[in-house]
Design an enzyme around this catalytic site. Structure first.
Site, mmCIF file in Angstrom:
data_model
loop_
_atom_site.group_PDB
_atom_site.id
_atom_site.type_symbol
_atom_site.label_atom_id
_atom_site.label_comp_id
_atom_site.label_asym_id
_atom_site.label_seq_id
_atom_site.Cartn_x
_atom_site.Cartn_y
_atom_site.Cartn_z
ATOM 1 N N HIS A 201 -56.112 -5.864 34.749
ATOM 2 C CA HIS A 201 -55.382 -5.386 33.562
ATOM 3 C C HIS A 201 -56.360 -5.049 32.444
ATOM 4 C CE1 HIS A 201 -52.204 -8.167 35.318
ATOM 5 N NE2 HIS A 201 -51.558 -7.012 35.247
ATOM 6 N N ALA B 37 -49.676 -12.433 32.815
ATOM 7 C CA ALA B 37 -50.623 -13.094 33.724
ATOM 8 C C ALA B 37 -51.838 -12.181 33.895
ATOM 9 C CB ALA B 37 -49.969 -13.438 35.062
ATOM 10 N N LYS C 122 -54.219 -0.212 42.537
ATOM 11 C CA LYS C 122 -53.821 -1.213 43.537
ATOM 12 C C LYS C 122 -52.349 -1.011 43.899
ATOM 13 C CE LYS C 122 -52.704 -5.836 44.247
ATOM 14 N NZ LYS C 122 -51.478 -6.015 43.487
ATOM 15 N N GLN D 266 -36.904 -5.366 38.916
ATOM 16 C CA GLN D 266 -37.780 -4.893 39.991
ATOM 17 C C GLN D 266 -38.090 -5.980 41.015
ATOM 18 O OE1 GLN D 266 -41.090 -3.987 37.094
ATOM 19 N NE2 GLN D 266 -42.348 -4.603 38.829
ATOM 20 N N SER E 126 -51.866 -10.793 39.892
ATOM 21 C CA SER E 126 -51.330 -12.002 39.244
ATOM 22 C C SER E 126 -50.849 -12.987 40.309
ATOM 23 C CB SER E 126 -50.174 -11.635 38.322
ATOM 24 O OG SER E 126 -50.613 -10.647 37.415
ATOM 25 N N ARG E 127 -50.453 -12.473 41.473
ATOM 26 C CA ARG E 127 -49.954 -13.350 42.538
ATOM 27 C C ARG E 127 -51.068 -14.195 43.150
ATOM 28 N NH1 ARG E 127 -46.342 -9.080 42.976
ATOM 29 N NH2 ARG E 127 -44.175 -9.795 42.865
HETATM 30 O O1 PAF Z 1 -47.300 -3.240 37.742
HETATM 31 C C1 PAF Z 1 -46.605 -3.956 37.011
HETATM 32 O O2 PAF Z 1 -47.067 -4.976 36.471
HETATM 33 C C2 PAF Z 1 -45.139 -3.604 36.778
HETATM 34 O O3 PAF Z 1 -44.572 -3.049 37.918
HETATM 35 C C3 PAF Z 1 -44.918 -2.687 35.565
HETATM 36 C C4 PAF Z 1 -45.572 -1.342 35.762
HETATM 37 C C5 PAF Z 1 -45.457 -3.355 34.310
HETATM 38 C C6 PAF Z 1 -43.413 -2.443 35.352
HETATM 39 O O4 PAF Z 1 -42.730 -3.635 35.123
#
Ligand code: PAF
Length: 285
Positions: free
Chosen positions: A39, A34, A151, A63, A188-189
């Site tokens: 990014h 996303a 962030k 996670q 992304s949220r």
């Molecule tokens: O920040 C993120 O998008 C995630 O926590 C990461 C670092 C890709 C690990 O899954």
């Protein structure tokens, strides 16, 4: 040109070994997809610093402490590949789940200490999931450098400590938060916010800036919290999980920015959990 999408570790290793033999450096940008301009700023930083760049896309189940959040997390692989095309990255690693967590996977990476507060306190298990997957991505890519957004400042610290403690030879670089024109930190949220939610969420950043200015002017943090929480509630934030002033090296709580400090916040808008943080200028005089 669209970069090759690799789903198997052996294919990634094959490419990475050839680059290493040629004496080329490798940068990695770990993501959960996303992709947004935040990014892409990390990709730009990686391109500027490394000969070869790998972007990883893996929605890491370990996670997520909330099953609904995992199910609803946006998955936009084709769009992501298109967004990366202009940057000329060398590989997009989208591992099949068994490439990260094969049958019988039993190892957990856990960073103690500053994972107890803020995100760690409110999202039990979250940082174990992050540290575990990032350790794997560092080892699988064999990258020399990795790029993360500020962030997720606490995540950046966790990942740095993990790499240092495990002697993974990688330099972890933190890049500035990229914001919407409204000031809202890109995430992304945000895709899941309604137009009205987006507008109301944008009130967060100016509020953080005004607290930072008052702290830099000598006011004491605890006297500001009550009114700020009221203002966040008035903007439509339903649950303010934390609003903390912490030193940026060890994340200890502060009342005034006597050391380099940051303001951290996590709050819910429209059923979406948002986080942000900003630097607080040090007290002068
Ligand atoms: O920040 C993120 O998008 C995630 O926590 C990461 C670092 C890709 C690990 O899954």
């Amino acid at each position: 040109m669209t970069a090759p999408i690799l789903r198997r570790l052996e294919d990634l290793r094959g490419m990475q070994k050839a680059w290493m033999r040629a004496g080329e450096t490798v940068g990695v940008v770990p993501t959960m997809g996303a992709l947004h301009a935040g990014h892409l700023s990390l990709v730009e930083a990686a391109k500027a610093a490394s000969d070869r760049v790998i972007v990883t896309i893996f929605v890491n189940p370990r996670q997520f402490n909330n099953a609904e959040d995992l199910v609803n997390y946006p998955r936009t692989e084709l769009d992501d590949a298109e967004k990366l095309a202009p940057f000329g990255v060398d590989a997009i690693y989208v591992p099949d789940p068994d490439q990260i967590y094969p049958e019988g996977y039993a190892t957990n990476v856990s960073v103690a200490g500053f994972t107890d507060v803020m995100e760690g306190e409110h999202r039990p298990g979250h940082f174990d999931g992050v540290a575990t997957v990032v350790a794997k991505l560092f080892l699988q890519t064999g990258a020399d450098q990795a790029f993360f957004g500020q962030k997720d400042y606490q995540q950046l610290m966790v990942v740095r400590r993990m790499a240092r403690d495990l002697d993974i030879p990688i330099e972890v670089t933190g890049c500035p938060t990229v914001r919407e024109p409204s000031g809202l930190a890109m995430s992304s949220r945000n895709l899941r916010l309604s137009p009205d939610g987006l507008a109301r969420a944008a009130r967060l950043y100016p509020l953080l800036q005004s607290i930072a200015a008052r702290l830099a002017g000598g006011e004491v943090f605890h006297t500001l919290i009550g009114p700020v929480r009221d203002q966040l509630a008035a903007a439509g934030f339903t649950d303010i999980e934390y609003l903390d002033l912490r030193c940026e090296k060890r994340l200890e709580q502060l009342e005034t920015p006597i050391r380099p400090a940051r303001l951290f916040v996590a709050a819910w808008m429209d059923g979406i959990r948002l986080i942000d943080n900003i630097e607080v200028p040090a007290l002068t005089g």
